[in-house]
Scaffold this motif. Sequence first.
Motif, short mmCIF file in Angstrom:
data_model
loop_
_atom_site.label_atom_id
_atom_site.label_comp_id
_atom_site.label_asym_id
_atom_site.label_seq_id
_atom_site.Cartn_x
_atom_site.Cartn_y
_atom_site.Cartn_z
N PRO A 1 0.82 -1.21 0.00
CA PRO A 1 0.00 0.00 0.00
C PRO A 1 0.85 1.26 0.00
O PRO A 1 2.05 1.23 0.32
N ASP A 2 0.23 2.38 -0.34
CA ASP A 2 0.95 3.66 -0.37
C ASP A 2 1.05 4.29 1.01
O ASP A 2 1.90 5.15 1.24
N LEU A 3 0.16 3.87 1.93
CA LEU A 3 0.13 4.46 3.26
C LEU A 3 -0.54 3.47 4.21
O LEU A 3 -1.45 2.73 3.81
N ILE A 4 -0.08 3.45 5.48
CA ILE A 4 -0.67 2.58 6.49
C ILE A 4 -1.13 3.43 7.67
O ILE A 4 -0.34 4.24 8.19
N LEU A 5 -2.39 3.26 8.08
CA LEU A 5 -2.90 3.86 9.32
C LEU A 5 -2.94 2.74 10.34
O LEU A 5 -3.71 1.78 10.20
N LEU A 6 -2.13 2.85 11.41
CA LEU A 6 -1.84 1.71 12.28
C LEU A 6 -2.17 2.01 13.73
O LEU A 6 -1.64 2.95 14.33
N ASP A 7 -3.05 1.17 14.31
CA ASP A 7 -3.35 1.25 15.74
C ASP A 7 -2.15 0.70 16.51
O ASP A 7 -1.34 -0.06 15.98
N VAL A 8 -2.04 1.08 17.80
CA VAL A 8 -0.92 0.61 18.62
C VAL A 8 -1.30 -0.61 19.46
O VAL A 8 -0.64 -1.64 19.42
N LEU A 9 -2.37 -0.50 20.22
CA LEU A 9 -2.76 -1.58 21.13
C LEU A 9 -3.70 -2.55 20.41
O LEU A 9 -4.84 -2.22 20.10
N MET A 10 -3.20 -3.76 20.12
CA MET A 10 -4.00 -4.76 19.40
C MET A 10 -3.78 -6.15 20.01
O MET A 10 -3.18 -7.04 19.40
N PRO A 11 -4.21 -6.35 21.27
CA PRO A 11 -4.02 -7.65 21.91
C PRO A 11 -4.85 -8.72 21.19
O PRO A 11 -5.87 -8.39 20.56
N PRO A 12 -4.43 -9.99 21.20
CA PRO A 12 -3.29 -10.53 21.97
C PRO A 12 -2.00 -10.60 21.16
O PRO A 12 -0.99 -11.10 21.65
N GLY A 13 -2.01 -10.15 19.91
CA GLY A 13 -0.83 -10.27 19.05
C GLY A 13 0.17 -9.15 19.26
O GLY A 13 0.14 -8.43 20.26
N ILE A 14 1.06 -8.95 18.29
CA ILE A 14 2.07 -7.89 18.40
C ILE A 14 1.39 -6.53 18.29
O ILE A 14 0.36 -6.36 17.62
N ASP A 15 1.95 -5.54 18.99
CA ASP A 15 1.33 -4.22 18.96
C ASP A 15 1.79 -3.43 17.73
O ASP A 15 2.59 -3.91 16.91
N GLY A 16 1.26 -2.22 17.58
CA GLY A 16 1.56 -1.41 16.41
C GLY A 16 3.02 -1.02 16.31
O GLY A 16 3.58 -0.96 15.21
N PHE A 17 3.67 -0.76 17.46
CA PHE A 17 5.08 -0.38 17.43
C PHE A 17 5.93 -1.53 16.88
O PHE A 17 6.82 -1.31 16.04
N GLU A 18 5.67 -2.75 17.34
CA GLU A 18 6.43 -3.90 16.85
C GLU A 18 6.11 -4.17 15.37
O GLU A 18 7.00 -4.54 14.58
N THR A 19 4.85 -3.99 15.00
CA THR A 19 4.46 -4.15 13.59
C THR A 19 5.27 -3.20 12.71
O THR A 19 5.80 -3.58 11.66
N CYS A 20 5.37 -1.95 13.16
CA CYS A 20 6.12 -0.94 12.41
C CYS A 20 7.60 -1.32 12.33
O CYS A 20 8.21 -1.20 11.27
N ARG A 21 8.18 -1.78 13.44
CA ARG A 21 9.59 -2.19 13.42
C ARG A 21 9.84 -3.24 12.36
O ARG A 21 10.83 -3.18 11.62
N ARG A 22 8.96 -4.25 12.31
CA ARG A 22 9.16 -5.35 11.37
C ARG A 22 9.00 -4.88 9.92
O ARG A 22 9.73 -5.33 9.03
#
Length: 388
Positions: free
Chosen positions: A53-74
Motif C-alpha cells: 500500500p501507499d500508506l498505512i494507518l496503524l493502531d498501537v494496542l492490538m491484543p493478543p498479538g504484536i502491537d503497532g510499534f512492533e508491527t512498524c519495526r518489522r
Amino acid sequence: MNSNKMKQSTVLLVDDKPENLDVLLAYLHDAQLRMLVAQSGEEAIHITERFLPDLILLDVLMPPGIDGFETCRRLKASEKTAEIPIIFITALSDVNDKITGFQVGGVDYITKPLRHEEVLARVHTHLLLRRQRQQLEIENASKNKFFSIIAHDLRGPLHSIYELTKTNRELLERQDYEQVKKLLDLEYAATENLTKLLENLLTWARIQQGTIEFKPQMLNLGHLCRYAIDVLKPAALQKEITLTSDFSGDVFVVVDMNMLETVVRNLVSNAIKFTPIGGKITISMTQAKEMATVAVTDTGIGIDAAFLPQLFEIGAKFHRLGTAHEKGTGLGLILCKEFVERHGGSIQVDSAVNCGSTFSFTLPLPNDMAEAMNNNEYAGLIGGGDGR
C-alpha cells in the motif's frame, strides 16, 4: 480538500476493533482511495508484503498479538516495505508513546478521538509526499542514466576521432594522401554520429525540463506520412528497398507538425537501417473509434523479444549496426515515445528475429485531443529529436 489528488492510492487500515475500522472507512469513503483492512499486526504485515500500500494507518494496542510499534519495526526492517509511510492512530497520548512511534519509523501520530478533517488532511499530505518522493526517484534515475550515456557513449566516438586525427597527421607527414582521404571519410562519419548523439541528448534533456514550445495544429496525417516517404525514398533506393504506403482517405489530427514528422521519419529511417537489400517497408494508417494508428512494417532482421522492453528506455544498452553497418544514437525511439505520449497517444512494437518488425503509434482524433492534452497536463512546452 481536493480528493482527486488521492485517486488510485492504496491505504491499509489496521485496528483490532471493527467499530474503529468503520469510522476510518467512513472518513475516507469519498477520498477515491483503494482501502485495505487488517485486524492484527501479523495480518497487517502479510497484507503489506502482498499489496504494498501507499500508506498505512496503524493502531498501537492490538491484543493478543504484536502491537503497532512492533508491527512498524518489522515493516521497516524489510527492504520491500521499509519505504511505506506509517501513521499511528491510537488512544495513547503520552509524550513517551509519541516518541516511541517516531523512533520505530512512523511518519505521523494521531490521537483518538479522531477528527474527520484532521485524518483527511494528514492522509492527503503523506500520500502527496510519497508521490513526490517516488517522482523524484524516477527523475533522479533518469538523470543517472543520462549521465551514464554521456560517460559511456561519448567516450567511444571521441576516442575514435582522436585516434583517426593522430593517424592522419602521421600519414600527412609521409604524404600518403590516398590513405588520408579514407581516414577522413571515417572521421567524418564518426563526427556526424557524435553530433547526432549530442543533439539527441540535448533534446531529451530539454524534453524533461519542458523548455521547447509546443505548437499544435490541424494536419492531414496522410500528407505527413507521404512527405516522410518522399524525403526518405533516396535512402531506401540506395539499398534497393521498396518503400510504399497503404492507406486511402484523409485522417485529420491536431499535432505539432515538427514532432510528428520526427516520429514518422525516425520509424521509417530505422526500418531502412535494419532492412537488408531488396527488402520492403510499408507505412499504413487506420482509423478506429477515437484513435488514429500509423504503422511502419518492414521485412528486416527483426528484434529478439527479450530486447523489446529496452527499446524505449533511456540508458538501455541495446545498440547494433544496421544491415549496411549504419550507426545509430540509441535515443531516437525514446524521443518518439516522448512525442507520441505527450500528444495523448502510445507507441508499440511487434517484432521477431528474421521476421521483420512493425512499429506503430496511436494519436487521439480531434474530438478527444483536448481531453488527451489535459490528461497529459500540457503547459504548452515539450521537445523533439531523432535517431535510434
